[in-house]
Every structure is written in C-alpha cells, then in structure tokens.
Design a protein around this motif. Structure first.
Motif, PDB file in Angstrom:
ATOM      1  N   THR A  82       0.855  -1.178   0.000  1.00 15.46           N
ATOM      2  CA  THR A  82       0.000   0.000   0.000  1.00 15.46           C
ATOM      3  C   THR A  82       0.887   1.222   0.000  1.00 15.46           C
ATOM      4  O   THR A  82       1.709   1.384   0.857  1.00 15.46           O
ATOM      5  N   MET A 129       1.218   9.972  -9.714  1.00 14.73           N
ATOM      6  CA  MET A 129       1.282   9.262  -8.455  1.00 14.73           C
ATOM      7  C   MET A 129       2.625   9.560  -7.808  1.00 14.73           C
ATOM      8  O   MET A 129       3.599   9.745  -8.498  1.00 14.73           O
ATOM      9  N   TRP A 144      -0.317  -1.520 -15.786  1.00 12.49           N
ATOM     10  CA  TRP A 144      -1.760  -1.653 -15.590  1.00 12.49           C
ATOM     11  C   TRP A 144      -2.498  -1.071 -16.791  1.00 12.49           C
ATOM     12  O   TRP A 144      -2.054  -0.062 -17.365  1.00 12.49           O
ATOM     13  N   MET A 168     -10.450   0.292  -9.609  1.00 18.38           N
ATOM     14  CA  MET A 168     -10.004   1.635  -9.271  1.00 18.38           C
ATOM     15  C   MET A 168     -11.243   2.515  -9.094  1.00 18.38           C
ATOM     16  O   MET A 168     -12.059   2.632 -10.005  1.00 18.38           O
ATOM     17  N   HIS A 170     -11.512  -3.358   0.042  1.00 16.55           N
ATOM     18  CA  HIS A 170     -10.225  -4.018   0.236  1.00 16.55           C
ATOM     19  C   HIS A 170     -10.370  -5.270   1.082  1.00 16.55           C
ATOM     20  O   HIS A 170      -9.744  -6.306   0.799  1.00 16.55           O
ATOM     21  N   ALA A 227      -7.566   0.386  -5.917  1.00 19.07           N
ATOM     22  CA  ALA A 227      -6.947   1.701  -6.081  1.00 19.07           C
ATOM     23  C   ALA A 227      -8.035   2.764  -5.984  1.00 19.07           C
ATOM     24  O   ALA A 227      -9.218   2.488  -6.209  1.00 19.07           O
ATOM     25  N   THR A 256      -8.687   7.145  -6.763  1.00 20.33           N
ATOM     26  CA  THR A 256      -8.167   8.422  -7.237  1.00 20.33           C
ATOM     27  C   THR A 256      -8.542   9.527  -6.255  1.00 20.33           C
ATOM     28  O   THR A 256      -9.525   9.425  -5.517  1.00 20.33           O
ATOM     29  N   ALA A 289      -6.224   1.555   0.926  1.00 20.63           N
ATOM     30  CA  ALA A 289      -6.141   1.204  -0.493  1.00 20.63           C
ATOM     31  C   ALA A 289      -4.753   0.699  -0.835  1.00 20.63           C
ATOM     32  O   ALA A 289      -3.767   1.026  -0.174  1.00 20.63           O
ATOM     33  N   ASP A 290      -4.665  -0.085  -1.899  1.00 17.55           N
ATOM     34  CA  ASP A 290      -3.367  -0.554  -2.389  1.00 17.55           C
ATOM     35  C   ASP A 290      -2.616   0.551  -3.136  1.00 17.55           C
ATOM     36  O   ASP A 290      -1.399   0.627  -3.059  1.00 17.55           O
ATOM     37  N   LYS A 291      -3.351   1.380  -3.858  1.00 17.63           N
ATOM     38  CA  LYS A 291      -2.737   2.484  -4.587  1.00 17.63           C
ATOM     39  C   LYS A 291      -3.639   3.703  -4.497  1.00 17.63           C
ATOM     40  O   LYS A 291      -4.869   3.593  -4.585  1.00 17.63           O
ATOM     41  N   VAL A 309      -4.101   7.236  -6.478  1.00 19.22           N
ATOM     42  CA  VAL A 309      -3.741   7.869  -7.744  1.00 19.22           C
ATOM     43  C   VAL A 309      -4.065   9.357  -7.648  1.00 19.22           C
ATOM     44  O   VAL A 309      -5.225   9.734  -7.454  1.00 19.22           O
TER      45      VAL A 309
END
Length: 235
Positions: free
Chosen positions: A37, A60, A94, A176, A198, A209, A211, A228-230, A232
C-alpha cells in the motif's frame, strides 16, 4: 501516435480534471497490503495524440521505495483505443478501462470492450487489468448520489458484493474507484467504502486503487493509503 507514458520523476499533466496544485508528499500505511500500500509517483512523457488511449493522465507519488507503475486509462468510447493499446501494451503495468459506473439506483453498471479483450488475449505481455468505477451519468459527475450510496451500510455492502461478483466473472485484477465532485461527507464515506472493498478483495489477491484530486484540503492521501493498495493523484 506519440510515445507511451513511461515512469520518471515529474508529475503529469491531465486531460479531464481541472489543473490543481501539486501535492508535495505521498504517504504509505505502516502495515503493507498484499501489494504494498503506497502512494506511488508516476511521471510520463506525453505526446499530443495519446488521448485516444488515455481518458485521463495521472500523477502518483512514489513513497517507501515502491516501484512506479505505468498506467494506461483506456476509454472504450474513444475510436482507436484498442489499436493504440495494441501498439503500446508492452510498456504498461496496468490497463485501467472505464467499464464500471454507478446507476441511478446506486447499483453497479458493468460494460465491457471486446476490442480491448482481443488485444489483451493476443499480447505476449499481460498488464494487470483494473476496471475503473466512476460516479458519472450522462456526462455528469454525481457526487451527491455516490455519497448517498456510500453512507448507507446496506447499499455500500450491496455495491461491494456487485463489484466482487463482476471481478469474479471477468477475472480482472481489481478495481479503481474514481468518484469525483464529492461533497465533504462523501470524501469521508469514500474511505469506508474503499476499506470495505479491500477487505473483500484482498483475500482474492485483487487490488483496490482510488483516485483523489490534488490541492483539495478535504482529501487526505495518507488516510486513503491506509485502506487502499494504490492512491492515484489526479492533476
């Protein structure tokens, strides 16, 4: 067509959201998720014609030693997207196709893109496919509607179930969340929704993910990175 975006050290420009100030730092939770993460920084070299593939360009912030990702936002309604993906797929980590949206009743609306799938199946390189869920309807961002869904435990749980089922059916690698024009209560509710997603998807090794806009005091990259894992960052 121009060169596909590649990871480097600057922030990107964006097509769709209005320009905003840059966020100086990203954050990462202390306990890592299955994919670390983090808020990771992607910087991309963009040519004039890449909008056929990318409905939006992201920035990012790399943090905690995580590897930067090259992400292509695939817009199924744009002519030529599949061909552009075919030409540049080897340079992507991705692919984020805009396949999910919220219906007026708050239920998940799922579409697919056969040309994109054909490109993915035939390619030697297989980027992770992470469909984008947007709160857009009739070219408008429905922040109030998304907030109503996320603020209701029953409706939020139903949406999580629908996303989980859609990913089970497609075999895609995660989701996402791209909710825009959220009022302040919606920003708070988003964190709970992402956490619920998650908890459901991580045991299946799928990523979540989310944003967020740059330069908006109501949004916290650190708080979102905890669930979250990512994260953005949208310029």
């Amino acid at each position: 067509m121009g060169e596909l975006p590649l990871a480097s050290s600057d922030f990107l420009r964006s097509h769709r959201p209005p320009p905003a100030a840059k966020l100086p730092l990203g954050f990462e939770r202390q306990a890592p998720f299955p994919l670390k993460t983090q808020v990771s920084r992607i910087s991309q070299r963009i040519s004039r014609n890449l909008d056929q593939l990318f409905g939006r360009h992201t920035a990012m912030a790399a943090h905690g030693g995580g590897q930067a990702l090259s992400v292509g936002f695939y817009t199924s309604w744009t002519d030529g997207s599949a061909e552009t993906l075919r030409r540049h797929i080897d340079q992507l980590d991705w692919v984020a196709p805009t396949l999910f949206s919220l219906g007026q009743n708050g239920n998940l609306v799922v579409t697919d893109d056969a040309p994109m799938r054909r490109v993915l199946v035939s390619a030697l390189h297989h980027p992770l496919v992470v469909p984008v869920l947007q709160n857009a309807a009739n070219a408008n961002w429905d922040g109030a509607g998304a907030t109503t869904v996320m603020a209701s435990p029953a409706r939020r749980a139903a949406l999580v179930n629908q996303i989980d089922a859609a990913l089970d059916k497609s075999g895609d690698g995660g989701v996402m969340i791209d909710f825009e024009n959220l009022p302040k209560p919606g920003v708070a509710a988003l964190r709970g929704f992402v956490a619920d997603l998650h908890a459901r998807l991580a045991p299946k090794h799928r990523v979540v993910a989310v944003t967020m806009p740059l330069g908006d005091a109501d949004w916290s990259a650190k708080r979102l990175a905890e669930v979250a894992d990512k994260v953005v960052l949208m310029a």
